[in-house]
Design a protein around this motif. Structure first.
Motif, PDB file in Angstrom:
ATOM      1  N   MET A 167      27.510  28.386  34.898  1.00 21.99           N
ATOM      2  CA  MET A 167      28.487  28.772  35.900  1.00 21.99           C
ATOM      3  C   MET A 167      28.027  28.217  37.233  1.00 21.99           C
ATOM      4  O   MET A 167      27.026  28.631  37.774  1.00 21.99           O
ATOM      5  CB  MET A 167      28.599  30.298  35.959  1.00 21.99           C
ATOM      6  N   ASP A 168      28.790  27.248  37.769  1.00 18.38           N
ATOM      7  CA  ASP A 168      28.373  26.553  38.982  1.00 18.38           C
ATOM      8  C   ASP A 168      29.317  26.808  40.139  1.00 18.38           C
ATOM      9  O   ASP A 168      29.409  26.010  41.060  1.00 18.38           O
ATOM     10  CB  ASP A 168      28.303  25.044  38.717  1.00 18.38           C
ATOM     11  N   SER A 169      30.055  27.932  40.149  1.00 10.87           N
ATOM     12  CA  SER A 169      31.050  28.155  41.183  1.00 10.87           C
ATOM     13  C   SER A 169      30.487  28.865  42.399  1.00 10.87           C
ATOM     14  O   SER A 169      31.160  28.994  43.401  1.00 10.87           O
ATOM     15  CB  SER A 169      32.224  28.960  40.631  1.00 10.87           C
ATOM     16  N   VAL A 181      35.969  33.653  45.356  1.00  7.22           N
ATOM     17  CA  VAL A 181      37.060  34.021  46.255  1.00  7.22           C
ATOM     18  C   VAL A 181      36.456  34.645  47.508  1.00  7.22           C
ATOM     19  O   VAL A 181      35.277  35.013  47.527  1.00  7.22           O
ATOM     20  CB  VAL A 181      38.032  35.012  45.571  1.00  7.22           C
ATOM     21  N   PRO A 182      37.246  34.779  48.579  1.00  4.53           N
ATOM     22  CA  PRO A 182      36.717  35.416  49.795  1.00  4.53           C
ATOM     23  C   PRO A 182      36.191  36.816  49.498  1.00  4.53           C
ATOM     24  O   PRO A 182      36.828  37.600  48.810  1.00  4.53           O
ATOM     25  CB  PRO A 182      37.934  35.452  50.722  1.00  4.53           C
ATOM     26  N   ALA A 183      35.018  37.104  50.027  1.00  7.25           N
ATOM     27  CA  ALA A 183      34.370  38.395  49.781  1.00  7.25           C
ATOM     28  C   ALA A 183      34.719  39.385  50.882  1.00  7.25           C
ATOM     29  O   ALA A 183      35.073  38.986  51.999  1.00  7.25           O
ATOM     30  CB  ALA A 183      32.854  38.203  49.716  1.00  7.25           C
ATOM     31  N   LEU A 242      29.397  38.374  48.231  1.00  9.99           N
ATOM     32  CA  LEU A 242      29.931  37.313  47.376  1.00  9.99           C
ATOM     33  C   LEU A 242      30.928  37.952  46.420  1.00  9.99           C
ATOM     34  O   LEU A 242      30.716  39.074  45.950  1.00  9.99           O
ATOM     35  CB  LEU A 242      28.813  36.654  46.565  1.00  9.99           C
ATOM     36  N   ALA A 243      32.031  37.251  46.143  1.00  8.27           N
ATOM     37  CA  ALA A 243      33.033  37.769  45.210  1.00  8.27           C
ATOM     38  C   ALA A 243      33.473  36.679  44.249  1.00  8.27           C
ATOM     39  O   ALA A 243      33.704  35.531  44.651  1.00  8.27           O
ATOM     40  CB  ALA A 243      34.237  38.315  45.967  1.00  8.27           C
ATOM     41  N   LEU A 244      33.571  37.044  42.983  1.00  9.06           N
ATOM     42  CA  LEU A 244      34.082  36.165  41.939  1.00  9.06           C
ATOM     43  C   LEU A 244      35.225  36.872  41.223  1.00  9.06           C
ATOM     44  O   LEU A 244      35.187  38.093  41.035  1.00  9.06           O
ATOM     45  CB  LEU A 244      33.002  35.827  40.916  1.00  9.06           C
ATOM     46  N   VAL A 263      31.664  41.613  42.497  1.00  9.40           N
ATOM     47  CA  VAL A 263      31.327  41.546  43.916  1.00  9.40           C
ATOM     48  C   VAL A 263      29.872  41.961  44.099  1.00  9.40           C
ATOM     49  O   VAL A 263      29.418  42.939  43.503  1.00  9.40           O
ATOM     50  CB  VAL A 263      32.242  42.464  44.758  1.00  9.40           C
ATOM     51  N   VAL A 264      29.163  41.207  44.926  1.00 14.17           N
ATOM     52  CA  VAL A 264      27.789  41.533  45.296  1.00 14.17           C
ATOM     53  C   VAL A 264      27.755  41.799  46.792  1.00 14.17           C
ATOM     54  O   VAL A 264      28.218  40.960  47.578  1.00 14.17           O
ATOM     55  CB  VAL A 264      26.818  40.388  44.950  1.00 14.17           C
TER      56      VAL A 264
END
Length: 201
Positions: free
Chosen positions: A1-3, A43-45, A54-56, A76-77
């Motif tokens: 996962m490289d996003s 995506v925007p966190a 950070l948000a995925l 989300v982190v």
């Protein structure tokens, strides 16, 4: 996962460098080989809860056709170098997983307990160190109307949870969320001796 991109920096020309612990946490999220049905996007966190985040988003879809979507979720982190009392730590992981369910399955009175067990089992299976876990499992009934006529309905299960990671290695937490999404979406488990491979375009 490289996003996962470079760590965000606070606004301002003289802003300090990204804290080493947060940078280490972000780096730990890179390079994971997840199931080919799971597609992640950064995506925007959220910006008001913690100084760093950070948000995925994730979609479980075998074909990438919107009509074939099996489930979706969010990972989300949050990181606050000063810590937050409610977290009992400096990091907080927040996840959500949602998928449609067959009506007969959705009527199971133990569905909530099963959904929560999917999460705790995924955390244990992925060796994710955590504490201060809390969350909800919700059945969502959506009914579609045309005028006064009921045209159809669907039931979804939604698992929401948050916990405090025990280390800056967040890779196991990402994999646990991915496993939860797979289970919620009804994907069969991958045998222990088989590695997930990404599809080539």
């Amino acid at each position: 996962m490289d996003s996962v991109k470079q760590p965000p920096r606070p606004d301002g020309a003289d802003a300090p460098a990204t804290p080493p612990d947060f940078e280490a946490a972000l780096l730990s999220l890179r390079g994971h080989r997840l199931r080919p049905e799971l597609h992640l996007e950064e995506v925007p966190a959220p910006t008001r809860i913690a100084p760093y985040a950070l948000a995925l988003t994730g979609e479980v879809n075998r074909t990438r056709d919107p009509d074939d979507l099996l489930g979706s979720g969010r990972f989300v982190v949050l990181y606050d170098p000063d810590g937050q009392d409610a977290w009992n730590g400096e990091f907080r992981a927040i996840i959500m997983g949602r998928a449609r369910m067959e009506p007969e399955v959705a009527q199971d009175p133990l569905l909530g307990e099963v959904g929560w067990a999917w999460l705790t089992d995924a955390l244990a299976q992925c060796d994710a160190e955590y504490h201060s876990l809390s969350g909800t499992v919700t059945r969502v009934l959506s009914e579609t109307f045309g005028g006064l006529e009921l045209r159809g309905g669907e039931v979804e299960i939604e698992v929401r949870a948050s916990w405090t990671p025990g280390t800056t290695d967040l890779g196991p937490h990402l994999r646990a969320w991915a496993l939860l999404l797979s289970q919620v979406s009804g994907l069969p488990p991958i045998p222990d001796n088989v590695s997930p491979m990404s599809r080539r375009r």
